[in-house]
Scaffold this motif. Structure first.
Motif, short mmCIF file in Angstrom:
data_model
loop_
_atom_site.label_atom_id
_atom_site.label_comp_id
_atom_site.label_asym_id
_atom_site.label_seq_id
_atom_site.Cartn_x
_atom_site.Cartn_y
_atom_site.Cartn_z
N THR A 1 -8.78 11.91 5.75
CA THR A 1 -8.19 13.24 5.66
C THR A 1 -8.49 13.86 4.31
O THR A 1 -8.60 13.15 3.31
N ARG A 2 -8.60 15.16 4.28
CA ARG A 2 -8.82 15.86 3.01
C ARG A 2 -7.53 16.14 2.28
O ARG A 2 -7.54 16.54 1.12
N TRP A 3 -6.38 15.92 2.93
CA TRP A 3 -5.11 16.35 2.37
C TRP A 3 -4.47 15.30 1.45
O TRP A 3 -3.57 15.63 0.68
N VAL A 4 -4.91 14.07 1.52
CA VAL A 4 -4.21 12.97 0.84
C VAL A 4 -5.12 12.33 -0.21
O VAL A 4 -6.29 12.05 0.04
N ALA A 5 -4.54 12.08 -1.39
CA ALA A 5 -5.23 11.37 -2.47
C ALA A 5 -4.25 10.36 -3.06
O ALA A 5 -3.03 10.43 -2.82
N ARG A 6 -4.77 9.42 -3.86
CA ARG A 6 -3.90 8.37 -4.39
C ARG A 6 -4.34 7.96 -5.79
O ARG A 6 -5.53 7.79 -6.06
N VAL A 7 -3.33 7.76 -6.66
CA VAL A 7 -3.55 7.27 -8.02
C VAL A 7 -3.52 5.75 -8.07
O VAL A 7 -4.29 5.12 -8.80
N ALA A 8 -2.61 5.13 -7.32
CA ALA A 8 -2.49 3.67 -7.31
C ALA A 8 -3.72 3.04 -6.66
O ALA A 8 -4.31 3.62 -5.75
N PRO A 9 -4.12 1.83 -7.10
CA PRO A 9 -5.26 1.17 -6.47
C PRO A 9 -4.90 0.66 -5.08
O PRO A 9 -3.73 0.39 -4.78
N ALA A 10 -5.90 0.52 -4.22
CA ALA A 10 -5.66 -0.05 -2.89
C ALA A 10 -5.23 -1.52 -3.02
O ALA A 10 -5.65 -2.23 -3.92
N GLN A 11 -4.39 -1.95 -2.10
CA GLN A 11 -3.84 -3.30 -2.12
C GLN A 11 -4.94 -4.36 -2.17
O GLN A 11 -4.86 -5.33 -2.91
N SER A 12 -6.00 -4.17 -1.38
CA SER A 12 -7.06 -5.18 -1.33
C SER A 12 -7.73 -5.35 -2.68
O SER A 12 -8.13 -6.46 -3.05
N HIS A 13 -7.85 -4.27 -3.46
CA HIS A 13 -8.48 -4.36 -4.77
C HIS A 13 -7.65 -5.23 -5.71
O HIS A 13 -8.15 -6.18 -6.33
N GLY A 14 -6.36 -4.92 -5.82
CA GLY A 14 -5.51 -5.67 -6.73
C GLY A 14 -5.26 -7.10 -6.26
O GLY A 14 -5.30 -8.04 -7.05
N TRP A 15 -5.03 -7.27 -4.96
CA TRP A 15 -4.67 -8.60 -4.46
C TRP A 15 -5.87 -9.55 -4.42
O TRP A 15 -5.69 -10.76 -4.52
N ARG A 16 -7.07 -9.03 -4.31
CA ARG A 16 -8.24 -9.91 -4.46
C ARG A 16 -8.35 -10.39 -5.91
O ARG A 16 -8.72 -11.55 -6.15
N THR A 17 -8.04 -9.53 -6.85
CA THR A 17 -8.00 -9.95 -8.24
C THR A 17 -6.97 -11.06 -8.42
O THR A 17 -7.21 -12.06 -9.12
#
Length: 366
Positions: free
Chosen positions: A120-136
């Motif tokens: 969607t063009r209406w939604v953006a996010r500042v927090a990282p995606a869960q998969s990015h952080g949890w893989r770390t």
């Protein structure tokens, strides 16, 4: 009699935060402090083309239906955009309603990968995606335990967020020799959970559960069980970040690694904002407070440069570049999220120092 032009009125932003139970109230308080601190700074700098920035706050209490209803109400009140939210289940509901109504939504802190089912063009996010952080976090576990000893038990509750976290950990660890077993805390008492950990010969227990219940009783039970003296307790969702954790658990709450989204060292902007947030909160600001501040900083820049029309706001996501408290913020399309995404906020694995529970130790960065 002179009638002031309409442009003299405030630019309104809708704000979603969990301020009552079962929402994580402490996280909501920090998020709101960051949002309000940044809004005050925007007004001190002249507002949005001379118009004040007004935050219209709604409490979601981590309830998806309540979050979706709040978005609809805020849309009717004429907000230029909606911001905030901490809980993934509430943020998903808010994002779906914002998409359906054509209201820009900038998510502050919820990390579940798929904010919307379709791009969607209406939604953006500042927090990282869960998969990015949890893989770390999974990489940290491999380094800490070794692949041959990476036998992970997750204490979990029924939730799309916890199920997503379990899947991310299993998918990342299994090819590297690790194992993940899920233990349902709705079916196990803390004592029975300890027995299951012994039975599975787990080397680590991850708390994929709410705070303070049932996380705090589980930690107390595990810490008090001599059979589990060598067990690593972890909390990738960040429960130990907040002061309430240390107040409730004291020394039992230390040495429990968790994720936080801050750089190893804040730059000048982050240092200045951190001091302001500490004064506002009366305690050290969490990464969630910085996420709130960055959210308003992004939206203020978008509204100044592209105007307050909702469609114009959404067109700005791929064009905006803002110096945030934790680094330069730009948005791109991250596969699997459905949203415009800052890829990525900095990631740390930290814990509370057993010698000083108020001090956080950086164990790993990603």
């Amino acid at each position: 009699m002179h009638t002031p032009p309409l442009s003299a009125g405030p630019v309104r932003l809708g704000v979603l935060v969990p301020l009552t139970r079962p929402g994580w109230v402490e996280a909501g308080r920090h998020l709101l402090a960051g949002l309000e601190s940044a809004a005050r700074e925007v007004d001190d700098a002249g507002g949005i083309a001379g118009r004040p920035l007004e935050l219209v706050v709604r409490d979601t209490a981590a309830d998806p239906e309540r979050a979706a209803a709040a978005v609809a109400e805020l849309a009717g009140l004429g907000v230029a955009a909606v911001a905030g939210e901490y809980h993934s289940v509430a943020a998903r509901a808010a994002a779906a309603r914002a998409d359906a109504l054509g209201v820009p939504y900038l998510c502050s802190s919820a990390v579940i990968d798929t904010l919307t089912e379709e791009p969607t063009r209406w939604v953006a996010r500042v927090a990282p995606a869960q998969s990015h952080g949890w893989r770390t976090y999974a990489d940290f576990l491999l380094g800490r335990l070794g692949a041959d000893r990476c036998r992970i038990a997750v204490a979990t509750q029924p939730s799309v967020y916890w199920a997503s976290g379990t899947r991310i950990l299993r998918d990342h660890l299994a090819p590297r020799g690790g194992t993940v077993v899920a233990l349902d805390t709705t079916a196990l008492t803390p004592g029975a959970l300890c027995d299951a950990l012994v039975e599975h010969d787990a080397s680590a227990l991850l708390l994929l559960v709410g705070h303070p219940e049932p996380a705090v009783p589980i930690v107390r039970a595990v810490r008090g069980d001599r059979r589990l003296a060598e067990l690593l307790i972890g909390a990738p969702a960040g429960q130990p970040e907040f002061a309430e954790w240390a107040a409730l658990l004291g020394g039992d709450g230390t040495g429990i690694p968790f994720l936080r989204y801050l750089p190893e060292r804040l730059g000048p902007l982050g240092e200045r904002v951190g001091k302001e947030l500490r004064e506002r909160l009366g305690e050290a600001p969490s990464f969630v407070a910085f996420e709130g501040w960055d959210t308003v900083a992004v939206l203020a820049e978008v509204l100044r440069s592209h105007g307050t029309d909702r469609a114009a706001v959404t067109e700005a996501w791929p064009r905006v570049a803002v110096e945030g408290t934790r680094g330069p913020i730009r948005f791109s399309r991250a596969p699997g999220t459905g949203a415009w995404q800052w890829a990525w906020a900095p990631v740390q694995v930290v814990d509370r120092d057993p010698a000083d529970p108020g001090r956080l130790r950086i164990l790993h960065t990603g």
